[in-house]
Design a protein around this motif. Sequence first.
Motif, PDB file in Angstrom:
ATOM      1  N   LYS A  80      12.837  47.410 -38.858  1.00 22.93           N
ATOM      2  CA  LYS A  80      12.909  46.448 -39.947  1.00 22.93           C
ATOM      3  C   LYS A  80      11.762  46.693 -40.926  1.00 22.93           C
ATOM      4  CE  LYS A  80      12.532  41.510 -40.963  1.00 22.93           C
ATOM      5  NZ  LYS A  80      12.331  40.158 -40.396  1.00 22.93           N
ATOM      6  N   LYS A  81      12.086  46.575 -42.221  1.00 20.89           N
ATOM      7  CA  LYS A  81      11.077  46.637 -43.276  1.00 20.89           C
ATOM      8  C   LYS A  81      11.103  45.315 -44.040  1.00 20.89           C
ATOM      9  CE  LYS A  81      11.348  51.639 -43.896  1.00 20.89           C
ATOM     10  NZ  LYS A  81      11.610  52.756 -44.847  1.00 20.89           N
ATOM     11  N   ARG A  82       9.970  44.677 -44.075  1.00 17.19           N
ATOM     12  CA  ARG A  82       9.888  43.361 -44.705  1.00 17.19           C
ATOM     13  C   ARG A  82      10.135  43.441 -46.219  1.00 17.19           C
ATOM     14  NH1 ARG A  82       4.208  41.037 -43.169  1.00 17.19           N
ATOM     15  NH2 ARG A  82       4.991  39.359 -44.511  1.00 17.19           N
ATOM     16  N   ARG A  83      10.908  42.451 -46.668  1.00 16.99           N
ATOM     17  CA  ARG A  83      11.194  42.306 -48.096  1.00 16.99           C
ATOM     18  C   ARG A  83      11.889  43.534 -48.693  1.00 16.99           C
ATOM     19  NH1 ARG A  83       6.109  40.229 -47.264  1.00 16.99           N
ATOM     20  NH2 ARG A  83       5.138  42.164 -47.979  1.00 16.99           N
ATOM     21  N   LYS A  84      12.489  44.353 -47.869  1.00 18.09           N
ATOM     22  CA  LYS A  84      13.218  45.532 -48.358  1.00 18.09           C
ATOM     23  C   LYS A  84      14.700  45.497 -47.992  1.00 18.09           C
ATOM     24  CE  LYS A  84       9.406  47.418 -49.856  1.00 18.09           C
ATOM     25  NZ  LYS A  84       9.141  47.552 -51.315  1.00 18.09           N
ATOM     26  N   LYS A  85      15.117  44.455 -47.280  1.00 18.77           N
ATOM     27  CA  LYS A  85      16.508  44.338 -46.809  1.00 18.77           C
ATOM     28  C   LYS A  85      16.918  45.555 -45.981  1.00 18.77           C
ATOM     29  CE  LYS A  85      18.036  41.366 -50.610  1.00 18.77           C
ATOM     30  NZ  LYS A  85      19.017  41.183 -51.684  1.00 18.77           N
ATOM     31  N   TYR A  86      15.988  45.969 -45.140  1.00 19.31           N
ATOM     32  CA  TYR A  86      16.255  47.141 -44.303  1.00 19.31           C
ATOM     33  C   TYR A  86      16.179  46.716 -42.834  1.00 19.31           C
ATOM     34  CZ  TYR A  86      15.660  51.717 -42.110  1.00 19.31           C
ATOM     35  OH  TYR A  86      15.814  52.829 -41.326  1.00 19.31           O
TER      36      TYR A  86
END
Length: 244
Positions: A80-86
Amino acid sequence: MFAIIKSGGKQYRVQQEQTIAVEKLPGEVGAQIALRDVLMLGSGGAKGVTVAGEPVIADACVHAEIIKQDRFPKVKVFKKKRRKKYRRTFGHRQQMTWLRIGGIEAPKDLLSGLSVDKPAKKAATKTEAKTEAKPAAKATPKAEPKAPAAKTTVKKAATKKAVVKTKAPASKQKPDDLTKLPGIGAATEKKLHKAGVKYYEDVIKPGDALLAKLEKEPTLAKLIRDKDVVKEAKALAKNKDKKE
Protein backbone atom coordinates in the motif's frame (compact mmCIF):
# COMPACT_ATOMS: atom_id res chain seq x y z
CA MET A 1 24.33 -39.59 16.21
CA PHE A 2 23.01 -36.31 14.88
CA ALA A 3 24.20 -33.85 12.24
CA ILE A 4 23.60 -30.21 11.41
CA ILE A 5 23.34 -29.67 7.66
CA LYS A 6 22.91 -26.66 5.43
CA SER A 7 20.37 -26.64 2.61
CA GLY A 8 18.77 -23.70 0.83
CA GLY A 9 20.54 -21.17 3.05
CA LYS A 10 19.07 -22.72 6.23
CA GLN A 11 20.43 -25.08 8.86
CA TYR A 12 18.69 -28.26 10.05
CA ARG A 13 19.45 -30.66 12.89
CA VAL A 14 18.77 -34.19 11.61
CA GLN A 15 18.91 -37.77 12.86
CA GLN A 16 18.39 -41.14 11.24
CA GLU A 17 14.81 -41.93 10.12
CA GLN A 18 13.78 -38.28 10.61
CA THR A 19 11.54 -36.45 8.11
CA ILE A 20 12.25 -32.79 7.30
CA ALA A 21 11.00 -30.20 4.80
CA VAL A 22 13.65 -28.13 2.99
CA GLU A 23 13.76 -25.72 0.09
CA LYS A 24 13.09 -27.47 -3.21
CA LEU A 25 15.83 -29.87 -4.35
CA PRO A 26 16.02 -31.37 -7.84
CA GLY A 27 14.98 -35.00 -8.09
CA GLU A 28 12.01 -37.33 -8.41
CA VAL A 29 10.14 -39.04 -5.60
CA GLY A 30 12.12 -42.04 -4.37
CA ALA A 31 15.49 -40.70 -5.52
CA GLN A 32 18.49 -40.93 -3.17
CA ILE A 33 20.52 -37.75 -2.61
CA ALA A 34 23.63 -36.90 -0.61
CA LEU A 35 23.86 -33.73 1.49
CA ARG A 36 27.55 -32.86 1.88
CA ASP A 37 27.26 -29.45 3.59
CA VAL A 38 27.64 -30.95 7.10
CA LEU A 39 28.42 -28.21 9.62
CA MET A 40 28.50 -30.31 12.80
CA LEU A 41 28.41 -33.92 13.99
CA GLY A 42 27.53 -35.10 17.49
CA SER A 43 26.82 -38.24 19.46
CA GLY A 44 24.13 -36.67 21.66
CA GLY A 45 23.32 -37.56 25.24
CA ALA A 46 24.52 -36.05 28.53
CA LYS A 47 28.16 -36.98 27.79
CA GLY A 48 27.94 -36.43 24.05
CA VAL A 49 30.82 -35.30 21.85
CA THR A 50 30.38 -32.74 19.09
CA VAL A 51 32.69 -31.89 16.19
CA ALA A 52 32.28 -28.62 14.28
CA GLY A 53 33.50 -27.96 10.76
CA GLU A 54 35.49 -25.01 9.43
CA PRO A 55 32.91 -24.33 8.06
CA VAL A 56 32.16 -27.85 6.68
CA ILE A 57 33.42 -31.23 7.90
CA ALA A 58 35.41 -32.87 5.13
CA ASP A 59 34.31 -36.36 3.97
CA ALA A 60 31.08 -36.13 6.01
CA CYS A 61 27.80 -36.83 4.29
CA VAL A 62 24.10 -37.25 5.11
CA HIS A 63 22.13 -39.61 2.87
CA ALA A 64 18.44 -38.89 2.32
CA GLU A 65 15.50 -40.03 0.20
CA ILE A 66 13.01 -37.72 -1.53
CA ILE A 67 9.54 -38.75 -0.37
CA LYS A 68 7.47 -35.82 -1.67
CA GLN A 69 7.67 -32.63 -3.74
CA ASP A 70 5.24 -30.09 -2.30
CA ARG A 71 4.79 -26.39 -1.46
CA PHE A 72 4.73 -24.51 1.82
CA PRO A 73 1.50 -22.85 3.06
CA LYS A 74 0.51 -19.69 1.23
CA VAL A 75 1.91 -16.37 2.45
CA LYS A 76 -0.21 -13.28 1.73
CA VAL A 77 1.61 -10.08 0.71
CA PHE A 78 -0.13 -6.70 0.88
CA LYS A 79 1.38 -3.49 -0.49
CA LYS A 80 0.00 0.00 0.00
CA LYS A 81 1.10 3.56 -0.79
CA ARG A 82 -0.55 6.28 1.22
CA ARG A 83 -2.53 8.93 -0.62
CA LYS A 84 -1.66 7.30 -3.96
CA LYS A 85 -4.65 4.93 -4.31
CA TYR A 86 -2.24 2.05 -4.63
CA ARG A 87 -3.10 -1.29 -3.02
CA ARG A 88 -1.95 -4.72 -4.15
CA THR A 89 -2.59 -8.11 -2.58
CA PHE A 90 -1.07 -11.34 -3.80
CA GLY A 91 0.05 -14.66 -2.37
CA HIS A 92 3.12 -16.82 -2.65
CA ARG A 93 3.71 -20.53 -1.98
CA GLN A 94 7.36 -21.52 -1.75
CA GLN A 95 8.22 -24.91 -3.23
CA MET A 96 9.69 -27.48 -0.86
CA THR A 97 10.97 -31.05 -0.74
CA TRP A 98 10.24 -33.62 1.97
CA LEU A 99 13.27 -35.74 2.87
CA ARG A 100 13.64 -38.89 4.96
CA ILE A 101 17.10 -39.06 6.51
CA GLY A 102 18.79 -42.41 5.90
CA GLY A 103 22.33 -42.62 7.25
CA ILE A 104 24.92 -40.19 8.57
CA GLU A 105 28.42 -40.83 7.23
CA ALA A 106 31.35 -39.49 9.27
CA PRO A 107 35.12 -39.56 8.58
CA LYS A 108 36.96 -42.59 9.92
CA ASP A 109 39.13 -40.54 12.28
CA LEU A 110 36.00 -39.15 13.99
CA LEU A 111 33.97 -42.35 14.34
CA SER A 112 35.72 -43.49 17.53
CA GLY A 113 35.14 -40.15 19.23
CA LEU A 114 31.49 -39.97 18.14
CA SER A 115 30.58 -43.46 19.36
CA VAL A 116 27.56 -43.23 21.60
CA ASP A 117 28.16 -44.43 25.16
CA LYS A 118 25.48 -46.80 26.32
CA PRO A 119 23.84 -45.69 29.55
CA ALA A 120 24.84 -47.74 32.57
CA LYS A 121 22.15 -49.95 33.98
CA LYS A 122 20.80 -48.79 37.28
CA ALA A 123 21.58 -51.07 40.18
CA ALA A 124 18.49 -52.85 41.37
CA THR A 125 17.51 -51.67 44.81
CA LYS A 126 16.89 -54.53 47.21
CA THR A 127 14.02 -54.10 49.60
CA GLU A 128 13.76 -56.40 52.58
CA ALA A 129 10.21 -57.56 53.14
CA LYS A 130 9.24 -57.27 56.75
CA THR A 131 7.08 -60.14 57.88
CA GLU A 132 5.92 -59.15 61.29
CA ALA A 133 3.11 -61.09 62.84
CA LYS A 134 0.11 -58.88 63.23
CA PRO A 135 -1.98 -59.30 66.38
CA ALA A 136 -5.26 -61.00 65.80
CA ALA A 137 -8.12 -58.60 65.49
CA LYS A 138 -10.51 -58.62 68.38
CA ALA A 139 -13.94 -59.88 67.68
CA THR A 140 -16.35 -57.00 67.57
CA PRO A 141 -20.02 -57.43 68.18
CA LYS A 142 -22.13 -57.34 65.07
CA ALA A 143 -24.10 -54.19 64.51
CA GLU A 144 -27.84 -54.41 64.65
CA PRO A 145 -29.55 -54.46 61.24
CA LYS A 146 -30.76 -51.06 60.14
CA ALA A 147 -34.34 -50.30 59.37
CA PRO A 148 -35.37 -50.87 55.74
CA ALA A 149 -36.45 -47.23 55.39
CA ALA A 150 -32.89 -46.03 56.05
CA LYS A 151 -31.51 -48.31 53.30
CA THR A 152 -33.90 -46.93 50.72
CA THR A 153 -32.90 -43.35 51.53
CA VAL A 154 -29.21 -44.16 51.10
CA LYS A 155 -29.85 -45.73 47.72
CA LYS A 156 -31.81 -42.69 46.56
CA ALA A 157 -29.03 -40.34 47.60
CA ALA A 158 -26.48 -42.44 45.71
CA THR A 159 -28.53 -42.32 42.54
CA LYS A 160 -28.88 -38.55 42.82
CA LYS A 161 -25.10 -38.14 43.14
CA ALA A 162 -24.56 -40.37 40.11
CA VAL A 163 -26.94 -38.21 38.08
CA VAL A 164 -25.13 -35.03 39.09
CA LYS A 165 -21.70 -36.42 38.14
CA THR A 166 -22.75 -37.43 34.63
CA LYS A 167 -21.75 -34.84 32.04
CA ALA A 168 -22.62 -34.43 28.40
CA PRO A 169 -20.12 -36.17 26.11
CA ALA A 170 -17.50 -33.92 24.53
CA SER A 171 -18.31 -35.28 21.08
CA LYS A 172 -21.53 -33.18 20.98
CA GLN A 173 -19.54 -29.94 21.10
CA LYS A 174 -19.39 -28.03 17.86
CA PRO A 175 -15.94 -27.86 16.23
CA ASP A 176 -14.13 -24.54 16.45
CA ASP A 177 -13.83 -22.21 13.47
CA LEU A 178 -10.33 -23.05 12.26
CA THR A 179 -10.54 -20.54 9.40
CA LYS A 180 -9.72 -17.82 11.94
CA LEU A 181 -6.17 -19.18 12.13
CA PRO A 182 -3.60 -17.72 9.70
CA GLY A 183 -3.09 -19.63 6.46
CA ILE A 184 -6.20 -21.85 6.89
CA GLY A 185 -9.14 -21.59 4.50
CA ALA A 186 -12.35 -23.54 4.10
CA ALA A 187 -10.72 -26.33 2.05
CA THR A 188 -7.86 -26.71 4.52
CA GLU A 189 -10.33 -26.74 7.42
CA LYS A 190 -12.16 -29.72 5.87
CA LYS A 191 -8.87 -31.61 5.53
CA LEU A 192 -8.02 -30.86 9.17
CA HIS A 193 -11.45 -32.11 10.31
CA LYS A 194 -10.92 -35.37 8.41
CA ALA A 195 -7.50 -35.74 10.06
CA GLY A 196 -9.06 -35.21 13.51
CA VAL A 197 -8.13 -31.57 14.18
CA LYS A 198 -11.44 -29.95 15.18
CA TYR A 199 -10.67 -27.72 18.15
CA TYR A 200 -8.08 -25.10 19.04
CA GLU A 201 -6.80 -27.44 21.75
CA ASP A 202 -5.86 -29.99 19.06
CA VAL A 203 -3.58 -27.37 17.48
CA ILE A 204 -2.05 -26.27 20.80
CA LYS A 205 -1.42 -29.75 22.25
CA PRO A 206 -1.95 -32.51 19.64
CA GLY A 207 -2.02 -36.01 21.09
CA ASP A 208 0.12 -38.96 20.00
CA ALA A 209 -2.75 -40.56 18.06
CA LEU A 210 -3.41 -37.30 16.21
CA LEU A 211 0.26 -36.87 15.32
CA ALA A 212 0.34 -40.41 13.95
CA LYS A 213 -2.57 -39.56 11.61
CA LEU A 214 -0.91 -36.33 10.48
CA GLU A 215 2.22 -38.19 9.38
CA LYS A 216 0.27 -39.19 6.27
CA GLU A 217 -0.43 -35.48 5.56
CA PRO A 218 2.93 -33.73 6.11
CA THR A 219 1.56 -30.42 4.81
CA LEU A 220 -1.09 -30.31 7.55
CA ALA A 221 1.47 -31.32 10.17
CA LYS A 222 3.76 -28.48 9.08
CA LEU A 223 0.84 -26.05 9.19
CA ILE A 224 -0.36 -26.75 12.76
CA ARG A 225 3.23 -26.62 14.05
CA ASP A 226 3.67 -23.08 12.75
CA LYS A 227 4.40 -20.62 15.60
CA ASP A 228 1.90 -18.02 14.36
CA VAL A 229 -0.86 -20.63 14.05
CA VAL A 230 -0.25 -21.98 17.58
CA LYS A 231 -0.09 -18.45 19.03
CA GLU A 232 -3.40 -17.46 17.42
CA ALA A 233 -5.00 -20.74 18.54
CA LYS A 234 -4.05 -20.03 22.17
CA ALA A 235 -5.58 -16.55 21.98
CA LEU A 236 -8.83 -17.86 20.44
CA ALA A 237 -9.04 -20.64 23.03
CA LYS A 238 -8.78 -18.10 25.86
CA ASN A 239 -11.55 -15.95 24.35
CA LYS A 240 -13.73 -19.04 23.95
CA ASP A 241 -13.25 -19.99 27.63
CA LYS A 242 -14.20 -16.46 28.72
CA LYS A 243 -17.41 -16.54 26.68
CA GLU A 244 -18.36 -19.90 28.15
